[in-house]
Design an enzyme around this catalytic site. Sequence first.
Site, short mmCIF file in Angstrom:
data_model
loop_
_atom_site.label_atom_id
_atom_site.label_comp_id
_atom_site.label_asym_id
_atom_site.label_seq_id
_atom_site.Cartn_x
_atom_site.Cartn_y
_atom_site.Cartn_z
N GLU A 161 4.47 -20.59 22.30
CA GLU A 161 3.84 -20.98 23.56
C GLU A 161 2.36 -20.62 23.64
O GLU A 161 1.61 -21.27 24.36
CB GLU A 161 4.59 -20.32 24.74
CG GLU A 161 4.17 -18.90 25.12
CD GLU A 161 4.39 -17.86 24.03
OE1 GLU A 161 5.21 -18.11 23.13
OE2 GLU A 161 3.73 -16.81 24.06
N LYS A 197 14.02 -15.10 22.58
CA LYS A 197 13.89 -14.03 21.59
C LYS A 197 15.13 -13.13 21.62
O LYS A 197 15.78 -13.01 22.66
CB LYS A 197 12.65 -13.18 21.93
CG LYS A 197 11.33 -13.86 21.68
CD LYS A 197 10.17 -12.92 22.03
CE LYS A 197 8.83 -13.60 21.81
NZ LYS A 197 8.54 -13.88 20.39
N ARG A 207 -0.08 -20.91 21.50
CA ARG A 207 -0.95 -21.99 21.02
C ARG A 207 -1.02 -23.12 22.05
O ARG A 207 -2.04 -23.81 22.16
CB ARG A 207 -0.47 -22.47 19.65
CG ARG A 207 0.92 -23.03 19.63
CD ARG A 207 1.54 -23.10 18.23
NE ARG A 207 2.00 -21.79 17.77
CZ ARG A 207 2.59 -21.58 16.59
NH1 ARG A 207 2.77 -22.59 15.74
NH2 ARG A 207 2.99 -20.38 16.25
N1 BES Z 1 3.93 -13.54 21.40
C1 BES Z 1 4.58 -13.98 20.23
C2 BES Z 1 4.02 -13.37 18.96
C3 BES Z 1 4.18 -11.88 18.77
C4 BES Z 1 5.19 -11.39 17.97
C5 BES Z 1 3.26 -11.02 19.31
C6 BES Z 1 5.29 -10.03 17.76
C7 BES Z 1 3.38 -9.67 19.09
C8 BES Z 1 4.38 -9.17 18.31
C9 BES Z 1 4.44 -15.49 20.09
O1 BES Z 1 4.40 -16.21 21.28
C10 BES Z 1 5.63 -15.96 19.33
O2 BES Z 1 6.71 -15.85 19.84
N2 BES Z 1 5.42 -16.49 18.12
C11 BES Z 1 6.49 -16.94 17.31
C12 BES Z 1 6.08 -18.27 16.71
C13 BES Z 1 7.21 -18.98 16.02
C14 BES Z 1 8.22 -19.46 17.02
C15 BES Z 1 6.64 -20.14 15.24
C16 BES Z 1 6.74 -15.92 16.23
O3 BES Z 1 5.78 -15.32 15.73
O4 BES Z 1 7.89 -15.67 15.91
ZN ZN Z 2 3.71 -15.17 22.91
MN MN Z 3 6.35 -16.67 21.94
#
Ligand code: BES
Ligand code: ZN
Ligand code: MN
Length: 487
Positions: free
Chosen positions: A338, A266, A340
């Site tokens: 991750e 990220k 899911r």
């Molecule tokens: N934990 C994150 C989702 C998240 C984002 C929670 C913002 C709280 C606030 C999750 O694991 C994630 O990184 N999801 C990705 C999925 C994508 C790679 C398909 C996302 O939402 O960007």
């Molecule tokens: Zn996450």
């Molecule tokens: Mn994630």
Amino acid sequence: MDLKLASGRPAEFECDALVLIETEGGRRAELSAAFGDLYESGEISGKTLEFTLLYVSGGFAARRVLVAGAGKAEKIDPAGIQKIFGAAVRHLKDKGVKSVGIVLDGAASGPAFVEAAARGILAGPWEPDALKTPKPGAKAIGSATIVVEQITDELQAAFEKGRVIGEAVNLTRDIAVEPPNTLTPLAMAERARAVAEAEGLSFEVLDRDRMAQLGMGALLGVAQGSLQPPVMIVMKYTPAGGGTSSDHLGLIGKAVTFDTGGISIKPSDGMEKMKYDMCGGAAVIGAMQAIARLKPSVAVTGVIPSVENMPGANAQRPSDIVKSYAGKTIEVLNTDAEGRLILVDAIEYAKRDLGCTHLVNAATLTGAIVVALGFISSGVFTNNDEFLARFMEASKAATEKMWHMPLDDDYSEQLKCVYADIQNISGGRWGGACTAAAFLKEFVGDTPWVHIDCAGTAWIDDAKPHLAKGPVGIPLATFVNLALNWK
Ligand code: BES
Ligand code: ZN
Ligand code: MN
């Protein structure tokens, strides 16, 4: 804070500060004579969340009266009362007030209001400051009492329920706010163990070896980039005499103690918020505490898959293919998807090994749900509209906002994969919350299931009048209501 329920005349209730609500255009008889000027000047208008602190001499056993604006009388509801009293108690913090009396009367009477008030009063003063050195001489509010005209069995039960939920919500917040250097997956298991032992729940932790033996390759793939060992936590409540039905509710909570994204790392901006990626799991631990105390008639098991998602030397790579506990192979195209991956192994364990007949999972799963619904409502997805209807009723009574999102087979199309049975993300970037839900659905099968994506709702970045900044403890109260309403 000690919370009690008492009956009697508000004016005679002894405490440092008495909280009275005022409605828009209303004028309380007990304030009218001495404070008529404040009404006439408009300083007390009854507008929602307006607070007027009065020092009273005579007429009240209390030295101070806090007049709390509650808005239009016909619009007063339990959710509003929860906020107003939460904000009132926050308003009285750091003012040298040790005991508070909170009066429920007029339009805000009855069990639903008592339950909501208890929750609001307990949630209001909580602060995310457990690791701050305490200031010398800081005085907290030691006790709060909800004052009603007359205590009935119904009001007493509603009060107990609200108190148990409020305490559990604060436990969830305490766990959720803990930083990731100390709240590792093993620490998460210890927090759950402490609850289980105190409440008489049966408890089990699957460690890495056990999960490897079982073949939980999806969860273990996420965990392998971190030095912190992963766990699958299981907390089980069994109703006395086995309960009234053969149903078995499984509550599953995502608990990624820190989500860097892994190799699909990220951006650093805002990454600190990913310490909250275990809020779903923390809500399940809190819910199990409340369920153990409120004793619904249905069996409930909490399952909390917990890992840290790190880009270590052994981290999984985009294009790795893992084999899930359910047997399906998954191509990991993005290591940041991750949640899911750990959830599907927990879902299979809940169904196959624990015998859950109904499943609800809570997960801070996608940024896309925040795009769709903002910070107000959680998104919910289901494979069973009848179960969803019961769930929505529970969430409404819990004052936790949920919005039904679409999930049909067309969404699953995008997860078709050439190299494995399924891939963990779709080709495109749109509708990501639905894609994530569709991925989970492929592993759920026919078991009635609701998925809550609470990425936008599990914590708040700025304090509100009734709540401190930080985790808010949702969807704990919905979990508890769903179990208590079981038929
Ligand atoms: N934990 C994150 C989702 C998240 C984002 C929670 C913002 C709280 C606030 C999750 O694991 C994630 O990184 N999801 C990705 C999925 C994508 C790679 C398909 C996302 O939402 O960007
Ligand atoms: Zn996450
Ligand atoms: Mn994630």
